[in-house]
Design a protein around this motif. Structure first.
Motif, PDB file in Angstrom:
ATOM      1  N   GLY A 124       0.810  -1.210   0.000  1.00  0.00           N
ATOM      2  CA  GLY A 124       0.000   0.000   0.000  1.00  0.00           C
ATOM      3  C   GLY A 124       0.841   1.257   0.000  1.00  0.00           C
ATOM      4  N   VAL A 125       2.010   1.210   0.637  1.00  0.00           N
ATOM      5  CA  VAL A 125       2.922   2.363   0.638  1.00  0.00           C
ATOM      6  C   VAL A 125       3.395   2.655  -0.781  1.00  0.00           C
ATOM      7  N   ALA A 126       3.800   1.613  -1.499  1.00  0.00           N
ATOM      8  CA  ALA A 126       4.277   1.805  -2.872  1.00  0.00           C
ATOM      9  C   ALA A 126       3.187   2.414  -3.750  1.00  0.00           C
ATOM     10  N   VAL A 127       1.949   1.938  -3.576  1.00  0.00           N
ATOM     11  CA  VAL A 127       0.830   2.492  -4.341  1.00  0.00           C
ATOM     12  C   VAL A 127       0.624   3.957  -3.994  1.00  0.00           C
ATOM     13  N   ARG A 128       0.696   4.288  -2.707  1.00  0.00           N
ATOM     14  CA  ARG A 128       0.468   5.670  -2.283  1.00  0.00           C
ATOM     15  C   ARG A 128       1.537   6.608  -2.840  1.00  0.00           C
ATOM     16  N   VAL A 129       2.789   6.156  -2.825  1.00  0.00           N
ATOM     17  CA  VAL A 129       3.862   6.993  -3.359  1.00  0.00           C
ATOM     18  C   VAL A 129       3.640   7.253  -4.852  1.00  0.00           C
ATOM     19  N   LEU A 130       3.220   6.223  -5.575  1.00  0.00           N
ATOM     20  CA  LEU A 130       2.918   6.404  -7.002  1.00  0.00           C
ATOM     21  C   LEU A 130       1.756   7.368  -7.194  1.00  0.00           C
ATOM     22  N   GLU A 131       0.735   7.271  -6.321  1.00  0.00           N
ATOM     23  CA  GLU A 131      -0.417   8.167  -6.421  1.00  0.00           C
ATOM     24  C   GLU A 131      -0.053   9.605  -6.080  1.00  0.00           C
ATOM     25  N   MET A 132       1.048   9.801  -5.338  1.00  0.00           N
ATOM     26  CA  MET A 132       1.530  11.159  -5.051  1.00  0.00           C
ATOM     27  C   MET A 132       2.177  11.807  -6.266  1.00  0.00           C
ATOM     28  N   GLY A 133       2.346  11.034  -7.327  1.00  0.00           N
ATOM     29  CA  GLY A 133       2.919  11.583  -8.544  1.00  0.00           C
ATOM     30  C   GLY A 133       4.376  11.270  -8.762  1.00  0.00           C
ATOM     31  N   ILE A 134       4.937  10.390  -7.935  1.00  0.00           N
ATOM     32  CA  ILE A 134       6.334   9.984  -8.135  1.00  0.00           C
ATOM     33  C   ILE A 134       6.402   9.035  -9.329  1.00  0.00           C
ATOM     34  N   GLU A 135       7.296   9.315 -10.252  1.00  0.00           N
ATOM     35  CA  GLU A 135       7.433   8.482 -11.452  1.00  0.00           C
ATOM     36  C   GLU A 135       7.882   7.069 -11.070  1.00  0.00           C
ATOM     37  N   PRO A 136       7.329   6.052 -11.725  1.00  0.00           N
ATOM     38  CA  PRO A 136       7.706   4.669 -11.394  1.00  0.00           C
ATOM     39  C   PRO A 136       9.206   4.419 -11.443  1.00  0.00           C
ATOM     40  N   HIS A 137       9.886   4.995 -12.441  1.00  0.00           N
ATOM     41  CA  HIS A 137      11.329   4.732 -12.539  1.00  0.00           C
ATOM     42  C   HIS A 137      12.102   5.374 -11.390  1.00  0.00           C
ATOM     43  N   VAL A 138      11.594   6.480 -10.845  1.00  0.00           N
ATOM     44  CA  VAL A 138      12.243   7.111  -9.691  1.00  0.00           C
ATOM     45  C   VAL A 138      12.041   6.252  -8.450  1.00  0.00           C
ATOM     46  N   LEU A 139      10.815   5.754  -8.273  1.00  0.00           N
ATOM     47  CA  LEU A 139      10.525   4.896  -7.126  1.00  0.00           C
ATOM     48  C   LEU A 139      11.369   3.634  -7.154  1.00  0.00           C
ATOM     49  N   THR A 140      11.433   2.959  -8.287  1.00  0.00           N
ATOM     50  CA  THR A 140      12.165   1.694  -8.355  1.00  0.00           C
ATOM     51  C   THR A 140      13.666   1.890  -8.213  1.00  0.00           C
ATOM     52  N   ALA A 141      14.170   3.055  -8.622  1.00  0.00           N
ATOM     53  CA  ALA A 141      15.613   3.300  -8.524  1.00  0.00           C
ATOM     54  C   ALA A 141      16.035   3.729  -7.130  1.00  0.00           C
ATOM     55  N   SER A 142      15.132   4.377  -6.394  1.00  0.00           N
ATOM     56  CA  SER A 142      15.516   4.938  -5.092  1.00  0.00           C
ATOM     57  C   SER A 142      15.112   4.059  -3.909  1.00  0.00           C
ATOM     58  N   LEU A 143      14.005   3.333  -4.009  1.00  0.00           N
ATOM     59  CA  LEU A 143      13.474   2.594  -2.856  1.00  0.00           C
ATOM     60  C   LEU A 143      14.294   1.338  -2.557  1.00  0.00           C
ATOM     61  N   SER A 144      14.722   1.200  -1.314  1.00  0.00           N
ATOM     62  CA  SER A 144      15.405  -0.021  -0.876  1.00  0.00           C
ATOM     63  C   SER A 144      14.416  -1.023  -0.315  1.00  0.00           C
ATOM     64  N   CYS A 145      13.594  -0.572   0.674  1.00  0.00           N
ATOM     65  CA  CYS A 145      12.635  -1.485   1.286  1.00  0.00           C
ATOM     66  C   CYS A 145      11.539  -0.716   2.001  1.00  0.00           C
ATOM     67  N   ILE A 146      10.439  -1.418   2.291  1.00  0.00           N
ATOM     68  CA  ILE A 146       9.321  -0.870   3.050  1.00  0.00           C
ATOM     69  C   ILE A 146       9.009  -1.844   4.172  1.00  0.00           C
ATOM     70  N   LEU A 147       8.986  -1.340   5.403  1.00  0.00           N
ATOM     71  CA  LEU A 147       8.648  -2.150   6.567  1.00  0.00           C
ATOM     72  C   LEU A 147       7.272  -1.737   7.073  1.00  0.00           C
ATOM     73  N   ALA A 148       6.332  -2.683   7.092  1.00  0.00           N
ATOM     74  CA  ALA A 148       5.010  -2.451   7.666  1.00  0.00           C
ATOM     75  C   ALA A 148       4.896  -3.275   8.936  1.00  0.00           C
ATOM     76  N   GLN A 149       4.324  -2.696   9.988  1.00  0.00           N
ATOM     77  CA  GLN A 149       4.265  -3.437  11.237  1.00  0.00           C
ATOM     78  C   GLN A 149       3.056  -3.079  12.089  1.00  0.00           C
ATOM     79  N   ARG A 150       2.753  -3.967  13.035  1.00  0.00           N
ATOM     80  CA  ARG A 150       1.728  -3.781  14.058  1.00  0.00           C
ATOM     81  C   ARG A 150       2.316  -4.275  15.376  1.00  0.00           C
ATOM     82  N   LEU A 151       1.678  -3.911  16.488  1.00  0.00           N
ATOM     83  CA  LEU A 151       2.070  -4.418  17.794  1.00  0.00           C
ATOM     84  C   LEU A 151       0.917  -5.202  18.399  1.00  0.00           C
TER      85      LEU A 151
END
Length: 363
Positions: free
Chosen positions: A266-293
């Motif tokens: 969902g984070v990746a989708v949201r970043v794309l919806e913010m207008g970040i170009e797909p090639h920028v996202l794929t080149a810059s993003l290392s990882c996304i950690l989602a968590q709950r307690l």
């Protein structure tokens, strides 16, 4: 005697004995000794409901009658340095530890409602030992991959989860490791926070000031001129901040931030919806950690449930094709991500959390 009885007795004292200050200090000291994370003062037609938040669950503690409710909130404002005459706008402040029972500073958030102002008081612990990735309970593979991403000289690491999911503790634990010298060399680590919640030795911490024009995006742009190696951006809330953060991750900086979403995909989708170009996202993003307690069964405290999405060639191909969240989740699983529900199932099998607790946390 219950907390409600003690508060009632204290608030009945004459004004020359400062009953409202005494009552608030009694409340904070009681909450501190009970080990709660937050105190909620919730306005109702009958008065101010007092609730403690412990291990992610709200526990009713009693009611402050309506005749005294407004003056209790007024005392909260005074101690937190807020505007006592404003009742129609949200306000945020902080009560120093010396005035809050000595355990920790208390972050104050006020919000207007139809029955009066609601206050949430959150304790800030100063015990640096809590900021230890090994103590947070991540699956070994998640901790290893997260550390590997943090060891890189560039890229973007994003964390997500609801309020109270442990994101702040995870970030400070990661920063504490990053700030440790290696071979006598220390990385230049700078933070932009809202607010600074804990002081971490070895890093430079700053705080946004939107009224003065110091937003996350503006602060990040200015900091890049000083060429820091690692930057924490407290939260990505808009396209401008997302764009600057992703560009920084492409140009030799390691960027760590949070963003609101339910899952890693969902984070990746949201970043794309913010207008970040797909090639920028794929080149810059290392990882996304989602968590709950989740509350633990085998010992007191809480257990983290987590999923870690790592960028790989499979994800890059999917992101290039205008994907849905399901497309991204399936690609991430093919790349080795263990989804939140599967991690929860593992913890249930190991006897760490209860099935109903997993259902409560994950929905």
């Amino acid at each position: 005697m219950t907390l409600e009885d003690r508060l009632r007795r204290t608030l009945a004292l004459p004004d020359d004995q400062a009953p409202y200050g005494q009552a608030l200090r009694l409340l904070l000291e009681d909450a501190s000794s009970a080990g709660v994370s937050d105190v909620h003062l919730n306005p109702t037609p009958g008065g101010l409901e007092v609730l403690y938040r412990r291990d992610g669950v709200l526990l009713p503690q009693g009611l402050i009658d309506s005749a005294r409710a407004e003056r209790v909130i007024g005392k909260v404002k005074v101690l937190a340095g807020l505007l006592t005459y404003r009742h129609d706008v949200p306000q945020d402040g902080q009560i120093p530890a010396a005035q809050a029972g000595g355990r920790s500073d208390v972050r104050v958030s006020l919000f207007p409602t139809v029955h009066g102002e609601k206050a949430v008081l959150r304790f800030f612990l100063h015990d640096s030992d809590q900021f230890d990735l090994d103590r947070l309970g991540y699956a070994p593979a998640v901790a290893t991959r997260l550390r590997a991403a943090a060891a890189r000289p560039d890229g973007v690491i994003l964390l997500t989860g609801p309020s109270g999911s442990g994101k702040t503790t995870a970030i400070y634990s990661l920063l504490r490791e990053i700030a440790q010298p290696s071979g006598g060399i220390r990385r230049n680590v700078v933070t932009i926070e809202d607010p600074v919640e804990h002081a971490i030795p070895g890093i430079t911490q700053s705080q946004v000031n939107p009224p003065a024009g110091l937003t996350f995006a503006a602060a990040l742009r200015s900091l890049l001129r000083q060429d820091p190696q690692v930057i924490l951006v407290g939260e990505i809330r808009d396209r401008e901040t997302a764009h600057v953060a992703m560009e920084a991750g492409l140009t030799g900086h390691l960027v760590i931030s949070t963003i609101h979403s339910g899952t890693a995909a969902g984070v990746a989708v949201r970043v794309l919806e913010m207008g970040i170009e797909p090639h920028v996202l794929t080149a810059s993003l290392s990882c996304i950690l989602a968590q709950r307690l989740s509350r633990r069964l085998d010992r007191p405290g809480r257990q983290v449930i987590a999923e870690l999405l790592e960028m790989d060639d499979g994800l890059r191909r999917v992101i290039a094709g205008n994907p849905t969240r399901t497309d991204l989740e399936e690609a991430a699983v093919r790349g080795g991500m263990i989804p939140l529900r599967e991690d929860a199932a593992r913890l249930i099998r190991e006897g760490r959390i209860a099935p109903e607790e997993a259902a409560r946390v994950l929905g």
